[in-house]
Design a protein around this motif. Structure first.
Motif, short mmCIF file in Angstrom:
data_model
loop_
_atom_site.label_atom_id
_atom_site.label_comp_id
_atom_site.label_asym_id
_atom_site.label_seq_id
_atom_site.Cartn_x
_atom_site.Cartn_y
_atom_site.Cartn_z
N GLU A 36 0.81 -1.22 0.00
CA GLU A 36 0.00 0.00 0.00
C GLU A 36 0.84 1.27 0.00
OE1 GLU A 36 -2.78 -0.19 3.24
OE2 GLU A 36 -3.03 -2.35 3.00
N LEU A 37 2.16 1.12 0.11
CA LEU A 37 3.05 2.27 0.15
C LEU A 37 4.31 1.94 -0.64
CD1 LEU A 37 4.00 5.03 1.41
CD2 LEU A 37 4.96 3.66 3.28
N SER A 38 4.73 2.89 -1.46
CA SER A 38 5.97 2.73 -2.21
C SER A 38 6.99 3.74 -1.68
CB SER A 38 5.73 2.97 -3.71
OG SER A 38 6.93 2.84 -4.44
N ALA A 39 8.05 3.23 -1.04
CA ALA A 39 9.12 4.07 -0.52
C ALA A 39 10.38 3.23 -0.42
CB ALA A 39 8.75 4.65 0.85
N ALA A 40 11.48 3.76 -0.90
CA ALA A 40 12.74 3.02 -0.85
C ALA A 40 13.26 2.91 0.57
CB ALA A 40 13.77 3.69 -1.75
N GLU A 41 13.09 3.98 1.36
CA GLU A 41 13.61 4.00 2.72
C GLU A 41 12.56 4.59 3.66
OE1 GLU A 41 16.41 2.75 3.73
OE2 GLU A 41 17.44 2.39 1.83
N ILE A 42 12.44 3.99 4.85
CA ILE A 42 11.63 4.55 5.93
C ILE A 42 12.57 4.71 7.12
CG2 ILE A 42 9.66 4.18 7.47
CD1 ILE A 42 8.43 2.42 5.27
N VAL A 43 12.86 5.96 7.46
CA VAL A 43 13.93 6.23 8.42
C VAL A 43 13.38 7.02 9.61
CG1 VAL A 43 16.24 7.19 8.75
CG2 VAL A 43 15.55 6.33 6.49
N PRO A 44 13.19 6.37 10.77
CA PRO A 44 12.75 7.11 11.96
C PRO A 44 13.90 7.87 12.60
CG PRO A 44 13.06 4.79 12.50
CD PRO A 44 13.31 4.93 11.02
N ALA A 45 13.57 8.95 13.28
CA ALA A 45 14.54 9.72 14.05
C ALA A 45 13.88 10.08 15.38
CB ALA A 45 14.98 10.96 13.28
N ALA A 46 14.45 11.04 16.12
CA ALA A 46 13.92 11.36 17.44
C ALA A 46 12.49 11.89 17.38
CB ALA A 46 14.83 12.37 18.13
N GLY A 47 12.20 12.73 16.37
CA GLY A 47 10.85 13.30 16.28
C GLY A 47 10.24 13.27 14.90
N THR A 48 10.88 12.54 13.97
CA THR A 48 10.40 12.51 12.60
C THR A 48 10.52 11.11 12.01
OG1 THR A 48 12.58 13.07 11.72
CG2 THR A 48 11.09 14.91 12.18
N VAL A 49 9.81 10.90 10.89
CA VAL A 49 9.99 9.71 10.06
C VAL A 49 10.16 10.19 8.62
CG1 VAL A 49 9.07 7.50 9.30
CG2 VAL A 49 8.49 8.36 11.58
N LEU A 50 11.28 9.81 8.02
CA LEU A 50 11.56 10.21 6.65
C LEU A 50 11.19 9.09 5.70
CD1 LEU A 50 12.93 12.18 4.56
CD2 LEU A 50 15.04 10.85 4.97
N LEU A 51 10.42 9.42 4.67
CA LEU A 51 10.14 8.50 3.57
C LEU A 51 10.93 8.98 2.38
CD1 LEU A 51 6.25 8.11 3.74
CD2 LEU A 51 7.97 6.62 4.71
N ASP A 52 11.88 8.17 1.93
CA ASP A 52 12.71 8.55 0.80
C ASP A 52 12.45 7.60 -0.35
OD1 ASP A 52 14.52 9.98 -0.64
OD2 ASP A 52 16.30 9.12 0.30
N GLY A 53 12.66 8.10 -1.58
CA GLY A 53 12.39 7.27 -2.75
C GLY A 53 10.92 7.05 -2.97
N VAL A 54 10.13 8.11 -2.83
CA VAL A 54 8.68 8.05 -3.01
C VAL A 54 8.36 8.53 -4.43
CG1 VAL A 54 6.45 8.88 -2.18
CG2 VAL A 54 8.33 8.51 -0.56
#
Length: 203
Positions: A36-54
């Motif tokens: 249901e989601l296309s993303a190369a990377e899902i990267v959590p941090a202290a207060g964020t979540v980065l979706l890269d390669g969308v």
């Protein structure tokens, strides 16, 4: 939670608290596994979540706003890594004083805690471990050590962590392990990945 575009093919989920970060990390990983989601990377941090390669950030952001993540509790099904730990760190007395406990009580508290990898950073294979009560947060050293040995188990702020390689560092040292935490030939290279349960067992 707020969603912001980052470049042409990435989204940043800006969360209100660390528990929400884990909620969204788990939900996004589940959605990706379900197709249901296309993303190369899902990267959590202290207060964020980065979706890269969308491929299509705009439509992906619109879909995410309609999703409701599950509870931020780590299920028993999550992978458990037991880290054999010798509790002989130079800063154990400092931690004991801060916690108003004896050194043996500090060791027992750490060994009895089930930690969870919240996110990774600082160095390849370095995992930020949550699980200690908020009142057990500790300050970093006023002056970082020029060299912390690989395998050092340490505390800083609300986190525990293990240095995968020798490096400078200002965390309070409570123990050490011989477990390999990062191996470029392994899949994945990092032993401790977000969502993993961790026990710092005496050994």
């Amino acid at each position: 939670m707020r969603i912001r575009p980052v470049g042409r093919h990435a989204l940043l989920l800006d969360c209100d608290d660390p528990a929400q970060v884990e909620q969204w990390r788990a939900e996004l990983w589940r959605r990706r596994e379900a197709g249901e989601l296309s993303a190369a990377e899902i990267v959590p941090a202290a207060g964020t979540v980065l979706l890269d390669g969308v491929p299509d950030p705009e439509s992906t952001a619109a879909r995410i706003t309609r999703w409701t993540p599950g509870p931020a509790t780590t299920t028993a099904a999550a992978r458990l890594v037991e880290v054999p730990t010798v509790y002989d760190g130079d800063d154990l007395p400092r931690v004991a004083e801060h916690w108003k406990l004896t050194v043996p009580q500090v060791v027992r508290r750490l060994a009895d805690t089930e930690f969870r990898v919240a996110f990774c950073g600082f160095a390849p294979g370095f995992a930020y471990l949550t699980g200690l009560p908020p009142q057990y947060a500790v300050p970093r050293l006023p002056t970082p050590r020029p060299r912390v040995p690989a395998g050092s188990v340490a505390l800083a702020g609300p986190y525990a962590g293990i240095y995968p390689t020798a490096s400078p560092g200002g965390w309070l040292l409570v123990g050490r392990t011989t477990l390999t935490l990062f191996d470029v030939s392994a899949d994945p290279p990092a032993t401790l990945t977000p969502g993993t349960r961790v026990r710092l067992v005496t050994g």
